[in-house]
Design a protein around this motif. Sequence first.
Motif, mmCIF file in Angstrom:
data_model
loop_
_atom_site.group_PDB
_atom_site.id
_atom_site.type_symbol
_atom_site.label_atom_id
_atom_site.label_comp_id
_atom_site.label_asym_id
_atom_site.label_seq_id
_atom_site.Cartn_x
_atom_site.Cartn_y
_atom_site.Cartn_z
ATOM 1 N N MET B 122 40.624 37.469 39.619
ATOM 2 C CA MET B 122 39.860 38.696 39.381
ATOM 3 C C MET B 122 40.742 39.910 39.607
ATOM 4 N N CYS B 123 40.578 40.873 38.710
ATOM 5 C CA CYS B 123 41.360 42.098 38.822
ATOM 6 C C CYS B 123 40.493 43.187 39.453
ATOM 7 N N PRO B 124 41.027 43.901 40.436
ATOM 8 C CA PRO B 124 40.209 44.909 41.110
ATOM 9 C C PRO B 124 40.028 46.195 40.301
ATOM 10 N N CYS B 125 40.853 46.413 39.272
ATOM 11 C CA CYS B 125 40.874 47.755 38.663
ATOM 12 C C CYS B 125 39.732 47.996 37.687
ATOM 13 N N HIS B 126 39.710 47.231 36.606
ATOM 14 C CA HIS B 126 38.697 47.514 35.587
ATOM 15 C C HIS B 126 37.898 46.259 35.266
ATOM 16 N N GLY B 127 37.911 45.307 36.192
ATOM 17 C CA GLY B 127 37.044 44.159 36.033
ATOM 18 C C GLY B 127 37.571 43.060 35.127
#
Lengths: 467, 169
Positions: B122-127
């Motif tokens: 999962m990426c924290p920035c833009h989902g």
Amino acid sequence: MGSLKRAWLWFEDRTGLMGAIGPIIKHPVPANSASWFYVFGSATLFAFMLQVATGVALAFMYVPSAGEAYQSLQYITDQTTFGRIVRGMHNWGASAMILLLGIHMIRVYMTASYKFPREMHWISGVVLWALTVIMAFSGQVVRWDQTAVWSMIVAAEQAGRIPFIGTWVADFLIGGGTIGAATLSRMFAYHVFIVPALLFLFIGFHLYLVIKNGISEFPQAGKPVDPKTYREEYKALVKKKGIPFWPDAAWRDMVFGFIVITTILLIAIIIGPPALGPPPNPSNLDALPVPDWYFIFYFAFLALMPPAMETYLMVFGPLLVGALLFFLPFISNKGERSPLRRPWAVAIVALTIVSISGLWAIGISSPWSPHFDAKPLTVEIIGADSGPIYRGGMDFNEKGCLYCHTISGQGGLRGPDLTYIGDRLSADELTWRIMNGGLNMPGFGGTLTNKELSDLVIFLKSRTKEH
Amino acid sequence: MSEKTKTSEECSRRQFFTHISIALGSIAAVMVGIPIVGSILAPIVKKPRPIWRPVGELKSFTVGDIVKVSFIDSSPLPWAGVTAETAAWLHRKGQEEFTCFAVNCAHLGCPVRWVAGAKLFMCPCHGGVYYEDGSVAAGPPPRGLYNYPVRLHNGQVEILTSPIPITTI
Ligand code: FES
């Protein structure tokens, strides 16, 4: 004649400084532009002067080395005399400068002061705005904490989307293929040498133009600009009803500037500089890079734009905005100046403000980001301490569902709130949705065992209003 | 000789001075400009050579697990400090079978996290979300996670350091 006065006369005789400057600062300006609407340009300049002074002071203590910059910032903040306040002023001064520059631009646009003969005032102003944005970004990078490093990567990735030369631009920005020692040195050079030098140059040009063409008179509806006669009319206006800029008009600038500077100082003392994030270690992945407040709307824009066209929006969007601003005076440089007669201008400003604030508000809550620190559902919320409902609730905590979905006020915002999902979907529909995902939800078909899946569905089925 | 009566010879003489002055200035600027601008542009052409970096013994990785490994990037300068470090997600798929993913999200480079329970990155920035095999599961990323080459060398798992993957169009 006192000896001091004699010395002064001697100095003036040999240099002629007062003779040269006096008429400039006392040049007549239209009486109606001595208004509180006209104080934001000078206030931006005052904020810039504060940035220069505080920036120089910071340069006495800061070490532009990738391995040590972070420690030097800790040192500045915690151990030096007044270093915390200086850093605070530099930070909040940057915020003030961005804000005031924005207001100044809006004022100039609303009163159409960019029209003949002041087209170059606007264009030099647009350049100054772009330079200020670069300063704001590079300033966040030389803060050189974890967020700085990741913001730099995000910036390089955006540059990478430029057609054909993307990778080159990205490498140019970060100084090679990887983030590291070269990156900080380069950003430091931009932040303290290149961009400030350009700022000085264009501020000088901008001010020179203000003297050359005069401050625009406050617009009146029904008095359009006609390039053929404007200069004559303006000359007659300041001759007949002009007041000397200094001090008759300038006192307002000084009063407002004083308030701005004092406010920055107070905030710097009371709130202080923003806390440094964790050290700039790119192998620490526990990061949530969020830019400073004035870029948050753009951060939201990056998250919300449709993926299919994002490359175009990312590369050509800013270019288009820049070009529109740049060429504005050529789109219309004559005619009505009063906002009362330019409804479109008012609408554009209103729309811009509304969309930026909207993006900004969304950016702050970042609903698209998984909430890695969401509090796990408790036995009370689950409503059972054993059996399938309990096991399903635990799976909900452990399988990542919670990062994106909220139940009873706990969890992420990415997906729908599932507090009452049992009322909306049948067990079959739930199973299908979990297995296959869809609408931005990953499918969990390959992840969950049959037992986990059936527990989860039973748990979700139990999320009902009556429950 | 006054301006009005200047001869054509005088005129060409003046032109010559003008041209030679501008030419000299430009030549000097170009000469010093080449090394100055060149030194600033150098990072575009001078690519660091990829190096194999050991990240741990084979037996320290459990089959089936995806773990973060840290190592030193390909071009650490002596004063790089902690910024010389970089990381990757290493998946031991079989006895001798490994896959290594870049930590940088293929969207805009943010650090993706492996969420073991969900078996997702999962990426924290833009989902951005990726499956276990690195393919896109959700969100804006235009492609799956990038891979780094992995090899086994004398019982050590080694990763080939690479530049930060930049998604281009
Ligand atoms: S950087 Fe990962 S989703 Fe944008």
